[in-house]
Scaffold this motif. Sequence first.
Motif, PDB file in Angstrom:
ATOM      1  N   HIS A  32       0.829  -1.210   0.000  1.00  0.00           N
ATOM      2  CA  HIS A  32       0.000   0.000   0.000  1.00  0.00           C
ATOM      3  C   HIS A  32       0.863   1.261   0.000  1.00  0.00           C
ATOM      4  CE1 HIS A  32       0.199   1.105   4.315  1.00  0.00           C
ATOM      5  NE2 HIS A  32       0.109  -0.174   4.600  1.00  0.00           N
ATOM      6  N   VAL A  33       0.217   2.408  -0.216  1.00  0.00           N
ATOM      7  CA  VAL A  33       0.995   3.626  -0.488  1.00  0.00           C
ATOM      8  C   VAL A  33       1.076   4.592   0.693  1.00  0.00           C
ATOM      9  CG1 VAL A  33       0.513   3.507  -2.974  1.00  0.00           C
ATOM     10  CG2 VAL A  33      -0.991   4.886  -1.506  1.00  0.00           C
ATOM     11  N   VAL A  34       0.323   4.315   1.771  1.00  0.00           N
ATOM     12  CA  VAL A  34       0.301   5.284   2.875  1.00  0.00           C
ATOM     13  C   VAL A  34       1.173   4.839   4.045  1.00  0.00           C
ATOM     14  CG1 VAL A  34      -1.983   6.210   2.290  1.00  0.00           C
ATOM     15  CG2 VAL A  34      -1.814   4.240   3.835  1.00  0.00           C
ATOM     16  N   PRO A  89      -6.356  -0.061  -2.760  1.00  0.00           N
ATOM     17  CA  PRO A  89      -6.303   1.252  -3.432  1.00  0.00           C
ATOM     18  C   PRO A  89      -7.575   2.045  -3.149  1.00  0.00           C
ATOM     19  CG  PRO A  89      -6.033  -0.584  -4.992  1.00  0.00           C
ATOM     20  CD  PRO A  89      -6.541  -1.154  -3.704  1.00  0.00           C
ATOM     21  N   SER A  90      -7.465   3.344  -3.254  1.00  0.00           N
ATOM     22  CA  SER A  90      -8.661   4.161  -3.038  1.00  0.00           C
ATOM     23  C   SER A  90      -9.618   3.953  -4.204  1.00  0.00           C
ATOM     24  CB  SER A  90      -8.280   5.635  -2.910  1.00  0.00           C
ATOM     25  OG  SER A  90      -7.935   6.155  -4.158  1.00  0.00           O
ATOM     26  N   ASN A  91     -10.885   4.239  -3.960  1.00  0.00           N
ATOM     27  CA  ASN A  91     -11.917   4.113  -5.003  1.00  0.00           C
ATOM     28  C   ASN A  91     -11.517   4.833  -6.292  1.00  0.00           C
ATOM     29  OD1 ASN A  91     -14.117   2.769  -3.540  1.00  0.00           O
ATOM     30  ND2 ASN A  91     -14.044   4.578  -2.236  1.00  0.00           N
ATOM     31  N   SER A 212      -5.367  12.549   8.019  1.00  0.00           N
ATOM     32  CA  SER A 212      -4.330  11.551   8.330  1.00  0.00           C
ATOM     33  C   SER A 212      -3.282  11.462   7.222  1.00  0.00           C
ATOM     34  CB  SER A 212      -4.956  10.175   8.595  1.00  0.00           C
ATOM     35  OG  SER A 212      -5.754   9.777   7.500  1.00  0.00           O
ATOM     36  N   ASN A 213      -3.734  11.569   5.968  1.00  0.00           N
ATOM     37  CA  ASN A 213      -2.750  11.542   4.875  1.00  0.00           C
ATOM     38  C   ASN A 213      -1.932  12.836   4.832  1.00  0.00           C
ATOM     39  OD1 ASN A 213      -3.154   8.973   3.921  1.00  0.00           O
ATOM     40  ND2 ASN A 213      -4.543   9.560   2.267  1.00  0.00           N
ATOM     41  N   ILE A 214      -2.582  13.948   5.083  1.00  0.00           N
ATOM     42  CA  ILE A 214      -1.860  15.237   5.068  1.00  0.00           C
ATOM     43  C   ILE A 214      -0.772  15.214   6.153  1.00  0.00           C
ATOM     44  CG2 ILE A 214      -2.087  17.722   5.565  1.00  0.00           C
ATOM     45  CD1 ILE A 214      -4.920  17.569   4.287  1.00  0.00           C
TER      46      ILE A 214
END
Length: 334
Positions: A32-34, A89-91, A212-214
Amino acid sequence: MRKLILAAASIAALTFVGPASAQSPIVLKFSHVVATNTPKGQAAEKFKELAEKYTGGKVKVEVYPNSQLYKDKEELEALQLGAVQMLAPSNSKFGPIGVKEFEVFDLPYILPDLKTLRKVTDGPLGAQLLKKLDSKGMTGLAYWDNGFKQMSANKKLVAPSDYKGLKFRIQSSKVLEAQFRSLGAIPQVMAFSEVYQALQTGVVDGQENTWSNIYTQKMHEVQKYITETNHGYIGYVVVVNKKFWDGLPADIREQLDKAMKEATAYGNSQSAKENEDALAEIKKSGKSEIVKLTPEQDEAMRKAMLPVYKDVAPRVGQPLIDEFLKETGRGPMN
Ligand code: LMR
């Protein structure tokens, strides 16, 4: 890159050697990417813990966070080729592989809250959407939450006119492209792992993402303002390589299913808090000013983005949009 993925896929095929024994656990690579301390990162860790426990160690889950194996687009290709077995992955990221319907989740203001979202994903519409992945060599197992998106830039974003002419990083979704165009901004598709640097160097002026991503990507350190718009949603579809999944012994698949159900319930119960905590940390850092909109400003933003619904209907499908709105019982203006 394709060559590299292919090489990884053949190694994966060699290491997956039929029924598990104590000596040779089945390896399930989850890319995953996060960051790990995000809703997706935490749910993935929970799945690993439960999957290994319920299978008595017959399955070993290797979680690779932070795009360390693959970036956004490559990730899906790697899954289809069998170089990794599981992703979330995100939608927004299913359009490029031909499953445009998931972009319905990207429509601005389509979901008033997570409870309404759950009604859709847990209902027949959610199941119907997952089925669309079968023809792409993957099986959809679950929906995981992140949360609602906020807008950031080095300029204070209050009115729709503030967006005019600014370049915004977007995920690979035509709905998100239409969203920024409706504001007179210039959307630019970019992999998640590249956003921080693009903001820092001015390649793009702004971006949209969850707290959370920011926070975990340190975007707040290179953006002077973040406006609390909650204008859109980021959530994930957990997908597994279909051949791998169908080839598992039935008892193991059941144990993994159980682990997935529990990890999903755990992750989705934590996501809102993780975003709140990230917001608190951003505030504490004092690096970025948090801008709140008045009800009038909020309404102006909703109104400005309303044309997106018509723009993307031919792509996403008007019946699907209508069905979605019927399920949520709300429209983008309320
Ligand atoms: C993004 O690219 O902004 C997000 O989809 C990242 C993620 O997986 O949350």
